[in-house]
Write an enzyme that holds these catalytic residues in place. Sequence first.
Site, PDB file in Angstrom:
ATOM      1  N   ARG A   1      -6.451  10.303  -0.137  1.00  0.00           N
ATOM      2  CA  ARG A   1      -6.149  10.856  -1.468  1.00  0.00           C
ATOM      3  C   ARG A   1      -7.408  11.092  -2.282  1.00  0.00           C
ATOM      4  O   ARG A   1      -7.497  12.058  -3.050  1.00  0.00           O
ATOM      5  CB  ARG A   1      -5.192   9.919  -2.208  1.00  0.00           C
TER       6      ARG A   1
ATOM      7  N   HIS B   1       0.861  -1.189   0.000  1.00  0.00           N
ATOM      8  CA  HIS B   1       0.000   0.000   0.000  1.00  0.00           C
ATOM      9  C   HIS B   1       0.893   1.233   0.000  1.00  0.00           C
ATOM     10  O   HIS B   1       1.809   1.342   0.819  1.00  0.00           O
ATOM     11  CB  HIS B   1      -0.902   0.008   1.236  1.00  0.00           C
TER      12      HIS B   1
END
Length: 533
Positions: A338, A318
């Site tokens: 994000r 990740h």
Amino acid sequence: MFTPEMLESIKKVEATREERMKHEPARMTAEEKDTLLKAYHPDYRTDGFDEIKIGPNKGQKAPKELADLIHSNSRLIADNVDLSKVDYDVDVLVIGGGGAGSSAAIEAHEAGANVMIVTKLRIGDANTMMAEGGIQAADKENDSPVQHYLDAFGGGHFAARPELLRRLVMEAPDAIHWLNKLGVMFDKDTEGNMVTTHGGGTSRKRMHACKDYSGAEIMRNLRDEVINRNIPVVEFTSAVELIKDDKGQVSGAVLLNMETGDYLVAKAKTVVIATGGAGRLHYQNFPTSNHYGATADGLILGYRAGAPLLYQDTIQYHPTGVAYPSQIFGALVTEKVRSLGAMLVNVDGEAFMHPLETRDVSAASIIRECSDRNKGVETPLGTGVWLDTPMIEILGGEGTIEKRIPAMLRMYLNYDIDMRKQPILIYPTLHYQNGGLEIGGDGFTKTIPNLLVAGEAVGGIHGRNRLMGNSLLDIIVFGRNAGKAAAAKAKETTLGSMTLEHINEYAQELKDAGIENEGVSPLLLPKYARHER
């Protein structure tokens, strides 16, 4: 909380923020992505892999840590287990108490089977609990399962097994409906419509979430449903070997009581492996976002019994794990940060990639920034880059972070970092096991009758990279289907005499290959103890 060097870098992040908001970095071309991945993604590092010397995948590569477990002997070689003394006798045995295992048990019970869950920790102690950002499903008017398929197929480098991916996307809307009926508190607007957002690699807003603790909320409801149905759950007990019968069918498992050290025999007409991931093996010395028990046990159980692996050489790192502070090093920073507007920024305040590239591309970009480009921010444990979280409040309005990602906010406030006002430092963390045991579209392994696999222990659903939100989805879709199929198969199954002969055959294969390994597998729990000489 930040060092003087970090504070100096934060000034550069703040100084470039207005310009970055006007000019978002462009997405990479397919050629640029391929070049980047081959140069910087850990899956392409030859020194991180070994050749598998025995078994169905002989000659293929696997991460060194996994290969070592494959090349280890069963702990039952040295310990005798009396298979005539059966401690549990059920229709369906589910190994694993996370989202996939619980979903399987619920549906098997709904179908009328006598089902039991065995789990080495507690029910719910699983990577499902650690998932934050959400679960994908194409259930809006501007979306479709076809579009979902195309996004996931491309994001997985066109390597997903079509029959598995098709089932994932086609059954996604029903999975959301099922969870909603169970009581999962999805984010909804004032009119009761589900709020959805983008994830990396998605062309539509199809991410359904429960703030930033989606996995915990889903697991809470699944656990409650298992308990309310009075489905037996044997906790702190590990499956250490599958049992076969003289017809080659799986017929149960040998269990180890983790507290007493006693072995138990569970007889079952069908078995579902739902043991989750492998993050606690710490491939290539990466930190991990995984729960304590994620040690690839199911892969070893299935492989030693003769089930092949698929894509065991591909791991998801990740892109946004905590790089600082050290106390939460490696913890997951959800991709939702994000999707809400935060940009990835280097030490000089430069946005070096589009914020919603796929996870493998994003991780490789960050590694490149911190290595060859020497644009990382120094931390006590290495380097990292900034995730410019104050952008979320600027774009979405004051209070957006507290409303949409409250758990993330609280985690950082515990260390005197206010992500509403200050960016946070991140670096890739070992997150997901893309590969696993090979299954057909019905969930059964292709070589061992009556053995099914669901959840993160499956290989092939996502190809060689997974998009955000498709793991919470696959544990529901394939967990439910495994439960239904296991219950149906149990009704028509007659077991023969139970045997562990495959363990002796495996040991002989190790000997014939000249492999002398004093270790035993499955590992069960990670090895963190220091041994001083």
